[in-house]
Design a protein around this motif. Structure first.
Motif, PDB file in Angstrom:
ATOM      1  N   ARG A  94       0.813  -1.219   0.000  1.00 47.61           N
ATOM      2  CA  ARG A  94       0.000   0.000   0.000  1.00 47.61           C
ATOM      3  C   ARG A  94       0.850   1.274   0.000  1.00 47.61           C
ATOM      4  N   ASP A  95       2.102   1.170   0.424  1.00 44.09           N
ATOM      5  CA  ASP A  95       2.945   2.352   0.519  1.00 44.09           C
ATOM      6  C   ASP A  95       3.360   2.822  -0.874  1.00 44.09           C
ATOM      7  N   PRO A 160       2.442  -6.195   4.678  1.00 41.35           N
ATOM      8  CA  PRO A 160       3.036  -6.391   3.340  1.00 41.35           C
ATOM      9  C   PRO A 160       4.185  -5.440   3.039  1.00 41.35           C
ATOM     10  N   ASP A 161       4.044  -4.177   3.404  1.00 38.00           N
ATOM     11  CA  ASP A 161       5.087  -3.209   3.083  1.00 38.00           C
ATOM     12  C   ASP A 161       6.346  -3.447   3.905  1.00 38.00           C
ATOM     13  N   ALA A 162       6.186  -3.657   5.207  1.00 38.23           N
ATOM     14  CA  ALA A 162       7.349  -3.895   6.071  1.00 38.23           C
ATOM     15  C   ALA A 162       8.057  -5.189   5.679  1.00 38.23           C
ATOM     16  N   ASP A 163       7.287  -6.223   5.361  1.00 33.01           N
ATOM     17  CA  ASP A 163       7.901  -7.495   4.979  1.00 33.01           C
ATOM     18  C   ASP A 163       8.621  -7.386   3.639  1.00 33.01           C
ATOM     19  N   PHE A 164       8.049  -6.630   2.716  1.00 34.10           N
ATOM     20  CA  PHE A 164       8.718  -6.416   1.428  1.00 34.10           C
ATOM     21  C   PHE A 164      10.029  -5.678   1.632  1.00 34.10           C
ATOM     22  N   TRP A 212      13.649   4.043   3.968  1.00 32.32           N
ATOM     23  CA  TRP A 212      12.229   3.823   4.283  1.00 32.32           C
ATOM     24  C   TRP A 212      12.088   3.098   5.617  1.00 32.32           C
ATOM     25  N   MET A 213      12.887   2.073   5.828  1.00 28.33           N
ATOM     26  CA  MET A 213      12.797   1.296   7.063  1.00 28.33           C
ATOM     27  C   MET A 213      13.156   2.142   8.289  1.00 28.33           C
ATOM     28  N   ASN A 218       9.390  -1.107  12.620  1.00 27.39           N
ATOM     29  CA  ASN A 218       8.930  -2.448  12.266  1.00 27.39           C
ATOM     30  C   ASN A 218       7.735  -2.836  13.127  1.00 27.39           C
ATOM     31  N   PRO A 219       6.580  -3.127  12.529  1.00 30.34           N
ATOM     32  CA  PRO A 219       5.409  -3.494  13.331  1.00 30.34           C
ATOM     33  C   PRO A 219       5.581  -4.877  13.944  1.00 30.34           C
TER      34      PRO A 219
END
Length: 222
Positions: A94-95, A160-164, A212-213, A218-219
């Motif tokens: 989504r980011d 999804p975004d954090a894992d990517f 970005w990270m 990190n959630p």
């Protein structure tokens, strides 16, 4: 008058029958365990799972004994893994910043994979004691690059975004180590030129995803 009355009565009876008729659910829809399969399918197609499969494929790239040929094979496989990670983000992410990066990676794959395919087709084996010893040194460095992924891997979070971002960061780090071995030991000028371009682009993307990270904590795992 009587005929009109009879018609009205029959109409009311028919409407009542239609309202009381039970609605049947098709058997194949009712029996399909879609809700049970969805989480497993999502997990199998998540960025961490895709990255794991990409790393496994890198380890199974055939050894030819020729450094240039193997560098082209490894970089082609690495690009393939990057393309698959980009596809996951473009499908589930989504980011906007990460989606733009994924689109850039997708376009790079389309361009560089063709060039690597041509280099792969024209490189050939060499057989000499010197090249054999150099190849052993090269392959030792490649194995170290494979093993490095365990240092960079992060547990999945379900976001999804954090894992990517985490999977791509580890994938790019491995690719940088691989291409450094290619630059250090390869000899084919067009391949070395591509390797330098690969190193420049992948390092740039690694810095992008790390930036970005750093601004997106990190959630916790869902």
């Amino acid at each position: 008058m009587i005929s009109r009355f009879l018609v009205g009565v029959l109409t009311l009876l028919l409407l009542g029958a239609c309202r009381e008729a039970p609605r049947e659910t098709p058997a194949h829809v009712a029996e399909t365990p879609q809700r049970q399969l969805a989480p497993a399918q999502a997990e199998a197609n998540s960025a961490p799972a895709v990255a794991t499969r990409a790393q496994q494929r890198l380890r199974t790239v055939a050894r030819s004994g020729n450094i240039d040929h193997d560098v082209a094979s490894l970089l082609l496989e690495h690009y393939r893994g990057t393309q698959e990670l980009a596809a996951v983000e473009l499908t589930t992410g989504r980011d906007l910043e990460l989606r733009a990066l994924a689109d850039t990676l997708r376009r790079e794959w389309q361009q560089e994979s063709q060039t690597l395919g041509r280099l792969l087709a024209r490189t050939h084996d060499t057989a000499s004691e010197e090249s054999t010893l150099l190849y052993q040194e090269f392959f030792h460095g490649v194995q170290a690059a494979y093993d490095s992924v365990t240092r960079y891997a992060s547990p999945p979070t379900g976001d999804p975004d954090a894992d990517f971002a985490a999977a791509l960061s580890a994938h790019l780090r491995t690719g940088l180590l691989l291409v450094q071995e290619g630059i250090a030991h390869g000899s084919d000028p067009p391949l070395i030129a591509l390797a330098h371009r690969f190193h420049h682009d992948q390092l740039h993307h690694l810095r992008q995803v790390q930036a970005w990270m750093s601004t997106h904590p990190n959630p916790t795992k869902r």
